[in-house]
Design a protein around this motif. Structure first.
Motif, PDB file in Angstrom:
ATOM      1  N   SER A   1       0.848  -1.183   0.000  1.00 11.90           N
ATOM      2  CA  SER A   1       0.000   0.000   0.000  1.00 11.90           C
ATOM      3  C   SER A   1       0.886   1.236   0.000  1.00 11.90           C
ATOM      4  O   SER A   1       2.104   1.131  -0.084  1.00 11.90           O
ATOM      5  N   ASP A   2       0.256   2.402   0.141  1.00 13.32           N
ATOM      6  CA  ASP A   2       1.037   3.638   0.173  1.00 13.32           C
ATOM      7  C   ASP A   2       1.577   3.883   1.578  1.00 13.32           C
ATOM      8  O   ASP A   2       1.263   3.152   2.517  1.00 13.32           O
ATOM      9  N   VAL A   3       2.391   4.912   1.717  1.00 18.04           N
ATOM     10  CA  VAL A   3       3.050   5.160   3.005  1.00 18.04           C
ATOM     11  C   VAL A   3       2.049   5.506   4.105  1.00 18.04           C
ATOM     12  O   VAL A   3       2.254   5.150   5.260  1.00 18.04           O
ATOM     13  N   ALA A   4       0.942   6.150   3.761  1.00 18.02           N
ATOM     14  CA  ALA A   4      -0.053   6.482   4.787  1.00 18.02           C
ATOM     15  C   ALA A   4      -0.670   5.212   5.363  1.00 18.02           C
ATOM     16  O   ALA A   4      -0.782   5.073   6.590  1.00 18.02           O
ATOM     17  N   ASP A   5      -1.071   4.291   4.499  1.00 18.70           N
ATOM     18  CA  ASP A   5      -1.635   3.023   4.980  1.00 18.70           C
ATOM     19  C   ASP A   5      -0.605   2.220   5.758  1.00 18.70           C
ATOM     20  O   ASP A   5      -0.921   1.630   6.789  1.00 18.70           O
ATOM     21  N   GLN A   6       0.634   2.180   5.244  1.00 25.37           N
ATOM     22  CA  GLN A   6       1.677   1.449   5.959  1.00 25.37           C
ATOM     23  C   GLN A   6       1.945   2.078   7.323  1.00 25.37           C
ATOM     24  O   GLN A   6       2.157   1.372   8.309  1.00 25.37           O
ATOM     25  N   THR A   7       1.909   3.396   7.405  1.00 30.33           N
ATOM     26  CA  THR A   7       2.130   4.084   8.683  1.00 30.33           C
ATOM     27  C   THR A   7       1.063   3.690   9.690  1.00 30.33           C
ATOM     28  O   THR A   7       1.371   3.332  10.835  1.00 30.33           O
ATOM     29  N   ARG A   8      -0.198   3.752   9.278  1.00 31.35           N
ATOM     30  CA  ARG A   8      -1.281   3.394  10.190  1.00 31.35           C
ATOM     31  C   ARG A   8      -1.165   1.937  10.640  1.00 31.35           C
ATOM     32  O   ARG A   8      -1.350   1.622  11.821  1.00 31.35           O
TER      33      ARG A   8
ATOM     34  N   ASP B   1      12.488  10.308   1.501  1.00 31.98           N
ATOM     35  CA  ASP B   1      12.157  11.587   2.134  1.00 31.98           C
ATOM     36  C   ASP B   1      10.886  12.190   1.550  1.00 31.98           C
ATOM     37  O   ASP B   1      10.195  12.966   2.207  1.00 31.98           O
ATOM     38  N   ASP B   2      10.561  11.826   0.310  1.00 27.11           N
ATOM     39  CA  ASP B   2       9.363  12.350  -0.351  1.00 27.11           C
ATOM     40  C   ASP B   2       8.081  11.923   0.357  1.00 27.11           C
ATOM     41  O   ASP B   2       7.025  12.516   0.135  1.00 27.11           O
ATOM     42  N   ASP B   3       8.154  10.895   1.193  1.00 28.92           N
ATOM     43  CA  ASP B   3       6.970  10.378   1.887  1.00 28.92           C
ATOM     44  C   ASP B   3       6.728  11.036   3.243  1.00 28.92           C
ATOM     45  O   ASP B   3       5.785  10.675   3.946  1.00 28.92           O
ATOM     46  N   PHE B   4       7.560  12.012   3.618  1.00 25.60           N
ATOM     47  CA  PHE B   4       7.457  12.591   4.955  1.00 25.60           C
ATOM     48  C   PHE B   4       6.079  13.178   5.230  1.00 25.60           C
ATOM     49  O   PHE B   4       5.472  12.897   6.273  1.00 25.60           O
ATOM     50  N   ASP B   5       5.557  14.010   4.343  1.00 21.50           N
ATOM     51  CA  ASP B   5       4.281  14.686   4.604  1.00 21.50           C
ATOM     52  C   ASP B   5       3.128  13.692   4.753  1.00 21.50           C
ATOM     53  O   ASP B   5       2.302  13.830   5.662  1.00 21.50           O
ATOM     54  N   ALA B   6       3.064  12.694   3.883  1.00 21.31           N
ATOM     55  CA  ALA B   6       1.989  11.696   3.963  1.00 21.31           C
ATOM     56  C   ALA B   6       2.128  10.865   5.239  1.00 21.31           C
ATOM     57  O   ALA B   6       1.124  10.552   5.902  1.00 21.31           O
ATOM     58  N   MET B   7       3.356  10.504   5.593  1.00 18.57           N
ATOM     59  CA  MET B   7       3.581   9.758   6.830  1.00 18.57           C
ATOM     60  C   MET B   7       3.153  10.591   8.025  1.00 18.57           C
ATOM     61  O   MET B   7       2.460  10.120   8.927  1.00 18.57           O
TER      62      MET B   7
ATOM     63  N   LEU C   1       7.878   0.896   2.998  1.00 23.06           N
ATOM     64  CA  LEU C   1       8.027   2.342   2.864  1.00 23.06           C
ATOM     65  C   LEU C   1       8.361   2.995   4.198  1.00 23.06           C
ATOM     66  O   LEU C   1       8.826   4.129   4.231  1.00 23.06           O
ATOM     67  N   ILE C   2       8.103   2.269   5.306  1.00 23.25           N
ATOM     68  CA  ILE C   2       8.320   2.819   6.641  1.00 23.25           C
ATOM     69  C   ILE C   2       8.630   1.700   7.624  1.00 23.25           C
ATOM     70  O   ILE C   2       8.138   0.581   7.486  1.00 23.25           O
ATOM     71  N   GLU C   3       9.474   2.021   8.605  1.00 27.52           N
ATOM     72  CA  GLU C   3       9.712   1.155   9.762  1.00 27.52           C
ATOM     73  C   GLU C   3       9.723   2.060  10.986  1.00 27.52           C
ATOM     74  O   GLU C   3      10.267   3.172  10.926  1.00 27.52           O
ATOM     75  N   VAL C   4       9.132   1.601  12.072  1.00 27.97           N
ATOM     76  CA  VAL C   4       9.024   2.417  13.279  1.00 27.97           C
ATOM     77  C   VAL C   4       9.359   1.558  14.503  1.00 27.97           C
ATOM     78  O   VAL C   4       8.897   0.418  14.602  1.00 27.97           O
ATOM     79  N   ASP C   5      10.141   2.114  15.420  1.00 30.88           N
ATOM     80  CA  ASP C   5      10.329   1.492  16.726  1.00 30.88           C
ATOM     81  C   ASP C   5      10.104   2.540  17.796  1.00 30.88           C
ATOM     82  O   ASP C   5      10.196   3.735  17.521  1.00 30.88           O
ATOM     83  N   VAL C   6       9.763   2.096  19.005  1.00 31.11           N
ATOM     84  CA  VAL C   6       9.492   3.036  20.097  1.00 31.11           C
ATOM     85  C   VAL C   6      10.123   2.536  21.382  1.00 31.11           C
ATOM     86  O   VAL C   6      10.336   1.340  21.579  1.00 31.11           O
ATOM     87  N   LEU C   7      10.385   3.496  22.262  1.00 31.24           N
ATOM     88  CA  LEU C   7      10.833   3.222  23.616  1.00 31.24           C
ATOM     89  C   LEU C   7       9.778   3.804  24.551  1.00 31.24           C
ATOM     90  O   LEU C   7       9.459   4.998  24.465  1.00 31.24           O
ATOM     91  N   ALA C   8       9.221   2.948  25.395  1.00 33.00           N
ATOM     92  CA  ALA C   8       8.219   3.388  26.359  1.00 33.00           C
ATOM     93  C   ALA C   8       8.785   3.255  27.769  1.00 33.00           C
ATOM     94  O   ALA C   8       9.687   2.447  28.011  1.00 33.00           O
ATOM     95  N   VAL C   9       8.258   4.037  28.700  1.00 36.69           N
ATOM     96  CA  VAL C   9       8.673   3.985  30.089  1.00 36.69           C
ATOM     97  C   VAL C   9       7.403   3.920  30.941  1.00 36.69           C
ATOM     98  O   VAL C   9       6.502   4.740  30.793  1.00 36.69           O
ATOM     99  N   ARG C  10       7.390   2.912  31.815  1.00 42.66           N
ATOM    100  CA  ARG C  10       6.243   2.714  32.706  1.00 42.66           C
ATOM    101  C   ARG C  10       6.743   2.517  34.127  1.00 42.66           C
ATOM    102  O   ARG C  10       7.801   1.950  34.332  1.00 42.66           O
ATOM    103  N   PRO C  11       5.926   2.933  35.104  1.00 44.48           N
ATOM    104  CA  PRO C  11       6.317   2.639  36.494  1.00 44.48           C
ATOM    105  C   PRO C  11       6.208   1.146  36.777  1.00 44.48           C
ATOM    106  O   PRO C  11       5.561   0.437  36.072  1.00 44.48           O
TER     107      PRO C  11
END
Length: 126
Positions: free
Chosen positions: A46-53, A83-89, A116-126
């Motif tokens: 799909s496009d970068v917006a769908d992949q982002t979601r 970089d062209d996908d930044f705004d849609a992402m 088109l995109i890969e995402v990782d996150v770091l979370a902090v919880r008590p």
């Protein structure tokens, strides 16, 4: 320090030597997520917006598996194939996350074919 491996069937199973997430103390690191169908393991074409979601849904599921949520996310790292996908992402990202947004780094990088995109996150919880 002991750790807990975090997994959920709502996100794709690892295809290599890594886990969906790992919690050490208050820190939960979610591995880089591609837009992958968790049932058959194939990349969502799909496009970068769908992949982002899709990627953000997978991350939310992994966070929830450790009783965390977006409000616990300290840092987001986004890798774009172009970089062209930044705004849609960014528009798709804003449609899922609410302000105040966590800090975020976005860079372009060579990704798996079709990703088109890969995402990782770091979370902090008590």
């Amino acid at each position: 320090m002991p750790f807990t491996t975090v997994t959920t069937p709502a996100a794709p199973a690892p295809v290599g030597a890594y886990s969906q997430g790992r919690r050490i103390g208050p820190f939960l690191q979610v591995c880089g997520q591609l837009a992958t169908d968790p049932i058959n393991g194939t990349l969502v074409k799909s496009d970068v917006a769908d992949q982002t979601r899709r990627v953000l849904e997978q991350i939310e599921a992994i966070l929830a598996a450790d009783l965390a949520g977006w409000e616990d996310v300290l840092m987001v790292r986004i890798y774009l194939a172009s970089d062209d996908d930044f705004d849609a992402m960014d528009a798709a990202y804003r449609s899922v996350l609410a302000a105040p947004f966590p800090p975020r780094t976005t860079v372009s990088a060579g990704l798996a074919p079709g990703a088109l995109i890969e995402v990782d996150v770091l979370a902090v919880r008590p």
